[in-house]
Design an enzyme around this catalytic site. Structure first.
Site, mmCIF file in Angstrom:
data_model
loop_
_atom_site.group_PDB
_atom_site.id
_atom_site.type_symbol
_atom_site.label_atom_id
_atom_site.label_comp_id
_atom_site.label_asym_id
_atom_site.label_seq_id
_atom_site.Cartn_x
_atom_site.Cartn_y
_atom_site.Cartn_z
ATOM 1 N N LYS A 1 29.308 56.005 5.086
ATOM 2 C CA LYS A 1 28.581 56.400 6.297
ATOM 3 C C LYS A 1 29.020 55.534 7.481
ATOM 4 O O LYS A 1 29.711 54.522 7.305
ATOM 5 C CB LYS A 1 27.076 56.284 6.071
ATOM 6 C CG LYS A 1 26.582 54.879 5.775
ATOM 7 C CD LYS A 1 25.085 54.871 5.485
ATOM 8 C CE LYS A 1 24.589 53.446 5.235
ATOM 9 N NZ LYS A 1 23.123 53.399 5.035
ATOM 10 N N ARG B 1 10.699 55.289 4.898
ATOM 11 C CA ARG B 1 11.679 55.873 5.807
ATOM 12 C C ARG B 1 11.991 57.278 5.297
ATOM 13 O O ARG B 1 11.333 58.230 5.676
ATOM 14 C CB ARG B 1 12.923 54.966 5.864
ATOM 15 C CG ARG B 1 13.912 55.313 6.936
ATOM 16 C CD ARG B 1 15.062 54.332 6.966
ATOM 17 N NE ARG B 1 15.830 54.320 5.720
ATOM 18 C CZ ARG B 1 16.965 53.651 5.549
ATOM 19 N NH1 ARG B 1 17.445 52.908 6.530
ATOM 20 N NH2 ARG B 1 17.602 53.703 4.396
ATOM 21 N N TYR C 1 30.970 40.809 37.649
ATOM 22 C CA TYR C 1 29.796 41.385 38.300
ATOM 23 C C TYR C 1 28.663 40.360 38.412
ATOM 24 O O TYR C 1 28.397 39.607 37.477
ATOM 25 C CB TYR C 1 29.291 42.594 37.520
ATOM 26 C CG TYR C 1 30.163 43.826 37.665
ATOM 27 C CD1 TYR C 1 30.319 44.457 38.894
ATOM 28 C CD2 TYR C 1 30.816 44.365 36.563
ATOM 29 C CE1 TYR C 1 31.114 45.589 39.017
ATOM 30 C CE2 TYR C 1 31.606 45.497 36.678
ATOM 31 C CZ TYR C 1 31.753 46.101 37.914
ATOM 32 O OH TYR C 1 32.539 47.224 38.037
ATOM 33 N N MET D 1 33.007 47.208 31.590
ATOM 34 C CA MET D 1 33.239 48.357 30.713
ATOM 35 C C MET D 1 34.563 48.272 29.955
ATOM 36 O O MET D 1 34.620 48.551 28.752
ATOM 37 C CB MET D 1 33.202 49.649 31.527
ATOM 38 C CG MET D 1 33.305 50.905 30.678
ATOM 39 S SD MET D 1 33.230 52.420 31.649
ATOM 40 C CE MET D 1 31.523 52.366 32.226
#
Length: 357
Positions: free
Chosen positions: A28, A127, A246, A294
Protein backbone atom coordinates in the site's frame (compact mmCIF):
# COMPACT_ATOMS: atom_id res chain seq x y z
CA UNK A 1 15.11 8.81 -5.62
CA UNK A 2 17.20 5.71 -6.22
CA UNK A 3 15.46 2.51 -5.07
CA UNK A 4 17.45 -0.69 -4.54
CA UNK A 5 15.05 -3.53 -5.30
CA UNK A 6 17.52 -6.09 -3.97
CA UNK A 7 17.37 -4.42 -0.56
CA UNK A 8 13.58 -4.78 -0.58
CA UNK A 9 14.01 -8.44 -1.45
CA UNK A 10 16.50 -8.97 1.37
CA UNK A 11 14.17 -7.30 3.84
CA UNK A 12 11.29 -9.53 2.76
CA UNK A 13 13.40 -12.68 3.00
CA UNK A 14 14.51 -11.72 6.50
CA UNK A 15 10.91 -11.22 7.59
CA UNK A 16 9.79 -14.47 5.97
CA UNK A 17 12.51 -16.36 7.85
CA UNK A 18 11.27 -15.06 11.21
CA UNK A 19 7.86 -16.70 10.87
CA UNK A 20 6.88 -20.32 10.43
CA UNK A 21 3.82 -19.21 8.47
CA UNK A 22 3.23 -17.13 5.36
CA UNK A 23 4.76 -13.69 4.86
CA UNK A 24 2.45 -11.41 2.89
CA UNK A 25 3.70 -8.50 0.79
CA UNK A 26 1.99 -5.28 1.86
CA UNK A 27 2.47 -2.75 -0.93
CA UNK A 28 0.00 0.00 0.00
CA UNK A 29 0.99 3.66 -0.24
CA UNK A 30 2.69 2.96 -3.59
CA UNK A 31 4.99 0.52 -1.83
CA UNK A 32 5.49 2.98 1.05
CA UNK A 33 6.76 5.49 -1.49
CA UNK A 34 9.25 3.10 -3.11
CA UNK A 35 7.15 2.10 -6.14
CA UNK A 36 4.41 -0.52 -5.80
CA UNK A 37 4.72 -2.01 -9.26
CA UNK A 38 8.49 -2.45 -9.38
CA UNK A 39 8.69 -3.64 -5.77
CA UNK A 40 5.87 -6.14 -6.26
CA UNK A 41 7.50 -7.68 -9.29
CA UNK A 42 10.77 -7.94 -7.36
CA UNK A 43 8.99 -9.63 -4.44
CA UNK A 44 7.10 -12.01 -6.70
CA UNK A 45 10.41 -13.07 -8.23
CA UNK A 46 11.61 -14.34 -4.83
CA UNK A 47 8.42 -16.22 -4.06
CA UNK A 48 5.91 -13.78 -2.57
CA UNK A 49 2.48 -15.30 -3.20
CA UNK A 50 0.10 -13.05 -1.25
CA UNK A 51 -0.16 -9.29 -1.83
CA UNK A 52 -2.27 -6.67 -0.07
CA UNK A 53 -3.07 -3.26 -1.52
CA UNK A 54 -5.16 -0.58 0.16
CA UNK A 55 -7.31 0.33 -2.83
CA UNK A 56 -9.13 -1.72 -5.44
CA UNK A 57 -7.57 0.19 -8.35
CA UNK A 58 -4.11 -0.75 -7.06
CA UNK A 59 -5.17 -4.39 -6.89
CA UNK A 60 -6.18 -4.20 -10.55
CA UNK A 61 -2.74 -2.84 -11.41
CA UNK A 62 -1.09 -5.64 -9.45
CA UNK A 63 -3.15 -8.30 -11.20
CA UNK A 64 -2.17 -6.89 -14.60
CA UNK A 65 1.51 -6.79 -13.60
CA UNK A 66 1.83 -10.04 -11.67
CA UNK A 67 -0.42 -12.29 -13.72
CA UNK A 68 -2.76 -14.99 -12.49
CA UNK A 69 -0.45 -16.61 -9.94
CA UNK A 70 -0.48 -14.70 -6.63
CA UNK A 71 -3.39 -13.98 -4.34
CA UNK A 72 -4.17 -10.25 -4.29
CA UNK A 73 -6.36 -8.76 -1.57
CA UNK A 74 -7.72 -5.27 -0.88
CA UNK A 75 -7.36 -4.07 2.70
CA UNK A 76 -10.09 -1.43 2.38
CA UNK A 77 -12.47 -3.94 0.82
CA UNK A 78 -14.21 -3.87 -2.54
CA UNK A 79 -17.27 -1.71 -3.11
CA UNK A 80 -20.54 -3.29 -4.29
CA UNK A 81 -20.08 -1.59 -7.67
CA UNK A 82 -16.68 -3.27 -8.13
CA UNK A 83 -17.53 -6.76 -6.89
CA UNK A 84 -18.27 -8.19 -10.35
CA UNK A 85 -14.92 -7.01 -11.67
CA UNK A 86 -13.16 -8.19 -8.52
CA UNK A 87 -14.51 -11.68 -9.02
CA UNK A 88 -13.59 -11.63 -12.71
CA UNK A 89 -10.02 -10.55 -11.89
CA UNK A 90 -9.69 -12.91 -8.90
CA UNK A 91 -9.17 -10.07 -6.45
CA UNK A 92 -9.99 -10.89 -2.85
CA UNK A 93 -11.87 -8.40 -0.65
CA UNK A 94 -11.11 -7.88 2.99
CA UNK A 95 -14.48 -7.79 4.74
CA UNK A 96 -14.53 -4.85 7.14
CA UNK A 97 -18.22 -4.48 7.99
CA UNK A 98 -21.45 -6.39 8.28
CA UNK A 99 -22.82 -4.49 5.28
CA UNK A 100 -19.86 -5.62 3.23
CA UNK A 101 -20.43 -9.20 4.28
CA UNK A 102 -24.06 -8.92 3.19
CA UNK A 103 -22.94 -7.80 -0.27
CA UNK A 104 -20.60 -10.80 -0.47
CA UNK A 105 -23.44 -13.10 0.52
CA UNK A 106 -25.66 -11.68 -2.21
CA UNK A 107 -22.93 -12.14 -4.83
CA UNK A 108 -22.41 -15.74 -3.70
CA UNK A 109 -26.12 -16.47 -4.13
CA UNK A 110 -26.20 -14.88 -7.59
CA UNK A 111 -23.19 -16.85 -8.82
CA UNK A 112 -23.84 -20.02 -6.83
CA UNK A 113 -20.21 -19.85 -5.73
CA UNK A 114 -18.65 -18.97 -2.42
CA UNK A 115 -16.59 -15.78 -2.55
CA UNK A 116 -12.96 -15.80 -1.32
CA UNK A 117 -12.55 -13.20 1.43
CA UNK A 118 -10.37 -12.20 4.34
CA UNK A 119 -12.50 -11.46 7.40
CA UNK A 120 -11.29 -8.54 9.47
CA UNK A 121 -12.33 -8.74 13.12
CA UNK A 122 -11.63 -5.50 14.96
CA UNK A 123 -10.12 -6.12 18.39
CA UNK A 124 -8.93 -2.66 19.49
CA UNK A 125 -8.35 -0.20 16.63
CA UNK A 126 -11.98 0.90 16.17
CA UNK A 127 -11.14 1.77 12.61
CA UNK A 128 -12.04 -0.97 10.11
CA UNK A 129 -13.29 -4.46 10.84
CA UNK A 130 -16.33 -6.27 12.17
CA UNK A 131 -17.21 -5.21 15.70
CA UNK A 132 -17.91 -7.86 18.31
CA UNK A 133 -21.62 -7.00 18.28
CA UNK A 134 -21.72 -7.98 14.60
CA UNK A 135 -20.65 -11.56 15.25
CA UNK A 136 -24.06 -13.16 15.72
CA UNK A 137 -25.25 -11.65 12.44
CA UNK A 138 -22.03 -12.39 10.60
CA UNK A 139 -21.79 -16.07 11.46
CA UNK A 140 -24.55 -17.34 9.13
CA UNK A 141 -23.36 -15.06 6.31
CA UNK A 142 -19.86 -16.54 6.43
CA UNK A 143 -21.21 -19.66 4.78
CA UNK A 144 -21.10 -17.56 1.59
CA UNK A 145 -17.33 -17.05 1.94
CA UNK A 146 -14.25 -19.09 1.35
CA UNK A 147 -12.49 -17.57 4.31
CA UNK A 148 -8.81 -17.02 3.53
CA UNK A 149 -8.02 -15.93 7.08
CA UNK A 150 -9.41 -14.07 10.07
CA UNK A 151 -7.33 -10.97 10.52
CA UNK A 152 -6.93 -8.17 13.02
CA UNK A 153 -4.59 -5.20 13.35
CA UNK A 154 -2.47 -4.31 16.35
CA UNK A 155 -3.21 -0.90 17.84
CA UNK A 156 -0.04 -0.36 19.88
CA UNK A 157 2.60 -2.81 18.75
CA UNK A 158 4.76 0.18 17.73
CA UNK A 159 4.77 1.19 21.38
CA UNK A 160 5.71 -2.35 22.46
CA UNK A 161 2.43 -2.67 24.34
CA UNK A 162 2.69 -6.44 24.44
CA UNK A 163 -0.17 -6.79 26.93
CA UNK A 164 -2.61 -5.14 24.53
CA UNK A 165 -1.25 -7.21 21.64
CA UNK A 166 -1.87 -10.39 23.62
CA UNK A 167 -5.38 -9.25 24.51
CA UNK A 168 -6.06 -8.64 20.84
CA UNK A 169 -4.85 -12.11 19.92
CA UNK A 170 -7.05 -13.56 22.66
CA UNK A 171 -10.08 -11.62 21.44
CA UNK A 172 -9.49 -12.75 17.87
CA UNK A 173 -9.15 -16.37 18.95
CA UNK A 174 -12.30 -16.20 21.05
CA UNK A 175 -14.40 -14.53 18.38
CA UNK A 176 -13.24 -16.89 15.62
CA UNK A 177 -13.89 -20.01 17.71
CA UNK A 178 -17.52 -20.55 16.57
CA UNK A 179 -16.80 -19.47 12.99
CA UNK A 180 -15.70 -21.67 10.07
CA UNK A 181 -12.10 -22.74 10.58
CA UNK A 182 -9.47 -20.65 8.79
CA UNK A 183 -5.94 -19.36 9.39
CA UNK A 184 -5.21 -16.23 11.44
CA UNK A 185 -3.40 -13.18 10.05
CA UNK A 186 -2.20 -11.01 12.92
CA UNK A 187 1.27 -9.48 13.14
CA UNK A 188 2.20 -6.27 11.40
CA UNK A 189 5.84 -5.15 11.11
CA UNK A 190 6.08 -4.33 14.81
CA UNK A 191 4.31 -7.48 15.92
CA UNK A 192 6.71 -9.66 13.92
CA UNK A 193 9.53 -8.57 16.21
CA UNK A 194 7.60 -9.01 19.47
CA UNK A 195 7.48 -12.79 19.45
CA UNK A 196 6.02 -15.69 17.49
CA UNK A 197 3.00 -15.90 19.81
CA UNK A 198 1.76 -12.74 18.06
CA UNK A 199 2.35 -13.86 14.47
CA UNK A 200 -0.63 -16.00 13.56
CA UNK A 201 -0.44 -18.02 10.34
CA UNK A 202 0.05 -15.04 8.01
CA UNK A 203 2.18 -12.04 8.95
CA UNK A 204 1.63 -8.68 7.25
CA UNK A 205 4.86 -6.67 7.58
CA UNK A 206 4.42 -3.58 5.44
CA UNK A 207 6.78 -0.83 6.50
CA UNK A 208 9.66 -3.12 7.48
CA UNK A 209 9.74 -4.66 3.99
CA UNK A 210 10.52 -1.16 2.78
CA UNK A 211 13.18 -0.41 5.37
CA UNK A 212 11.13 1.59 7.86
CA UNK A 213 12.11 0.76 11.42
CA UNK A 214 9.56 -1.66 12.93
CA UNK A 215 10.05 -0.46 16.51
CA UNK A 216 10.30 3.26 17.22
CA UNK A 217 12.83 3.14 20.07
CA UNK A 218 15.05 0.33 18.83
CA UNK A 219 17.80 0.05 16.23
CA UNK A 220 16.48 -0.61 12.76
CA UNK A 221 17.20 -4.23 11.71
CA UNK A 222 16.08 -3.56 8.13
CA UNK A 223 17.88 -2.07 5.14
CA UNK A 224 16.82 1.31 3.74
CA UNK A 225 16.24 0.73 0.02
CA UNK A 226 16.01 4.41 -1.01
CA UNK A 227 18.64 7.04 -1.57
CA UNK A 228 17.37 10.55 -2.33
CA UNK A 229 19.67 13.17 -3.82
CA UNK A 230 19.08 16.79 -4.82
CA UNK A 231 21.34 18.77 -7.18
CA UNK A 232 22.89 22.13 -6.42
CA UNK A 233 21.58 24.63 -8.97
CA UNK A 234 23.25 27.79 -7.64
CA UNK A 235 25.86 28.96 -5.12
CA UNK A 236 25.42 32.35 -3.47
CA UNK A 237 27.73 34.40 -1.24
CA UNK A 238 25.98 36.39 1.48
CA UNK A 239 27.08 39.38 3.51
CA UNK A 240 26.43 39.62 7.24
CA UNK A 241 22.73 40.26 7.81
CA UNK A 242 21.56 39.11 4.38
CA UNK A 243 18.20 37.22 4.58
CA UNK A 244 17.29 33.96 2.87
CA UNK A 245 13.93 32.82 1.59
CA UNK A 246 10.31 33.77 2.13
CA UNK A 247 9.56 35.99 5.14
CA UNK A 248 13.30 36.39 5.77
CA UNK A 249 13.25 33.85 8.62
CA UNK A 250 17.06 33.47 8.57
CA UNK A 251 19.78 36.08 8.30
CA UNK A 252 23.46 35.39 7.78
CA UNK A 253 25.24 35.96 11.12
CA UNK A 254 28.44 36.67 9.17
CA UNK A 255 29.53 36.25 5.54
CA UNK A 256 28.24 32.89 4.35
CA UNK A 257 28.10 30.62 1.32
CA UNK A 258 24.81 28.95 0.60
CA UNK A 259 23.81 26.32 -1.95
CA UNK A 260 20.39 26.30 -3.57
CA UNK A 261 19.04 22.77 -4.04
CA UNK A 262 16.45 21.71 -6.57
CA UNK A 263 14.09 20.16 -4.05
CA UNK A 264 11.19 21.53 -2.02
CA UNK A 265 7.84 20.62 -0.57
CA UNK A 266 6.44 19.83 -4.05
CA UNK A 267 8.97 16.98 -4.00
CA UNK A 268 8.06 15.87 -0.50
CA UNK A 269 10.85 17.72 1.31
CA UNK A 270 8.49 19.22 3.82
CA UNK A 271 8.31 22.89 4.74
CA UNK A 272 8.84 21.85 8.36
CA UNK A 273 12.50 21.31 7.45
CA UNK A 274 12.85 25.10 7.33
CA UNK A 275 15.74 26.27 9.53
CA UNK A 276 16.14 22.84 11.18
CA UNK A 277 16.71 20.14 8.59
CA UNK A 278 20.07 19.27 7.09
CA UNK A 279 21.59 17.60 4.04
CA UNK A 280 24.95 15.92 3.49
CA UNK A 281 27.73 16.50 0.97
CA UNK A 282 30.47 13.86 0.97
CA UNK A 283 29.81 12.98 4.61
CA UNK A 284 29.61 16.60 5.84
CA UNK A 285 26.43 18.23 7.10
CA UNK A 286 24.95 21.42 5.70
CA UNK A 287 21.98 22.90 7.61
CA UNK A 288 18.83 24.13 5.90
CA UNK A 289 18.58 27.92 6.18
CA UNK A 290 15.44 29.92 5.56
CA UNK A 291 12.07 28.59 4.48
CA UNK A 292 11.85 25.52 2.29
CA UNK A 293 9.90 26.65 -0.76
CA UNK A 294 7.93 24.67 -3.31
CA UNK A 295 10.84 23.62 -5.51
CA UNK A 296 13.97 25.01 -3.86
CA UNK A 297 15.84 24.76 -0.56
CA UNK A 298 18.83 26.75 0.70
CA UNK A 299 21.58 25.15 2.79
CA UNK A 300 24.58 26.71 4.48
CA UNK A 301 27.79 25.31 2.98
CA UNK A 302 30.18 27.76 4.61
CA UNK A 303 31.97 24.99 6.52
CA UNK A 304 32.42 22.79 3.44
CA UNK A 305 35.27 22.96 0.94
CA UNK A 306 34.28 24.41 -2.41
CA UNK A 307 35.13 21.09 -4.02
CA UNK A 308 32.49 19.37 -1.88
CA UNK A 309 29.51 21.57 -2.70
CA UNK A 310 29.37 23.17 -6.14
CA UNK A 311 26.85 23.64 -8.92
CA UNK A 312 25.94 20.16 -10.14
CA UNK A 313 26.96 18.41 -6.91
CA UNK A 314 24.39 16.17 -5.25
CA UNK A 315 23.20 16.63 -1.69
CA UNK A 316 22.03 13.59 0.25
CA UNK A 317 18.48 14.04 1.49
CA UNK A 318 18.13 10.40 2.54
CA UNK A 319 20.87 7.81 2.34
CA UNK A 320 23.82 6.30 4.17
CA UNK A 321 24.10 9.26 6.58
CA UNK A 322 20.55 10.56 6.89
CA UNK A 323 18.15 7.80 7.88
CA UNK A 324 14.42 7.55 7.26
CA UNK A 325 13.97 8.01 10.99
CA UNK A 326 15.98 11.22 11.10
CA UNK A 327 14.02 12.72 8.22
CA UNK A 328 10.77 11.92 10.01
CA UNK A 329 11.88 13.14 13.45
CA UNK A 330 13.08 16.46 12.03
CA UNK A 331 9.61 17.30 10.78
CA UNK A 332 7.72 15.67 13.66
CA UNK A 333 6.04 12.81 11.83
CA UNK A 334 6.52 9.09 11.27
CA UNK A 335 8.77 7.50 8.67
CA UNK A 336 5.81 6.36 6.57
CA UNK A 337 4.57 9.87 5.90
CA UNK A 338 8.03 11.30 5.29
CA UNK A 339 9.16 8.64 2.81
CA UNK A 340 5.82 8.33 1.01
CA UNK A 341 5.83 12.11 0.45
CA UNK A 342 9.36 12.02 -0.95
CA UNK A 343 8.53 8.98 -3.08
CA UNK A 344 5.55 10.74 -4.60
CA UNK A 345 7.42 13.97 -5.23
CA UNK A 346 10.77 12.72 -6.53
CA UNK A 347 11.47 10.96 -9.79
CA UNK A 348 12.29 7.32 -9.08
CA UNK A 349 15.06 5.22 -10.58
CA UNK A 350 15.43 1.50 -9.83
CA UNK A 351 18.56 -0.59 -9.50
CA UNK A 352 18.96 -4.35 -9.23
CA UNK A 353 15.80 -4.97 -11.25
CA UNK A 354 16.90 -8.49 -12.01
CA UNK A 355 18.07 -9.29 -8.49
CA UNK A 356 16.93 -12.53 -6.90
CA UNK A 357 18.92 -12.58 -3.68
Amino acid sequence: MLVDLAAIQRNFRKLAQITSGTCAAIVKGDGYGHGMREASRALQSIGAELFFSARFEDALTLRADLGAGPRIAVLDGVSPADMVEARARDIIPVVNSLEHLQVISAVAKQTAQRVPAFIHLDTAMNRLGLASEDDEYAEPLLASCRVQAYMTHFASADDVDIDLCRRQVSRLTERAQPLPRAPFSIANSCGVFLGSELHGDIIRPGKSTFGISPLADADNPMEQPATILAPVVQIRTLKKGDPVGYSCTWHAPEPRRIAILAIGYANGFMRDNSNKGSVVFCGQRAPVVGRVSMDLTAVDISALPETGAHVGAAAEIVGSTITYREVAETIGTNEHEAIIALGRGCKRFFVNRGANV
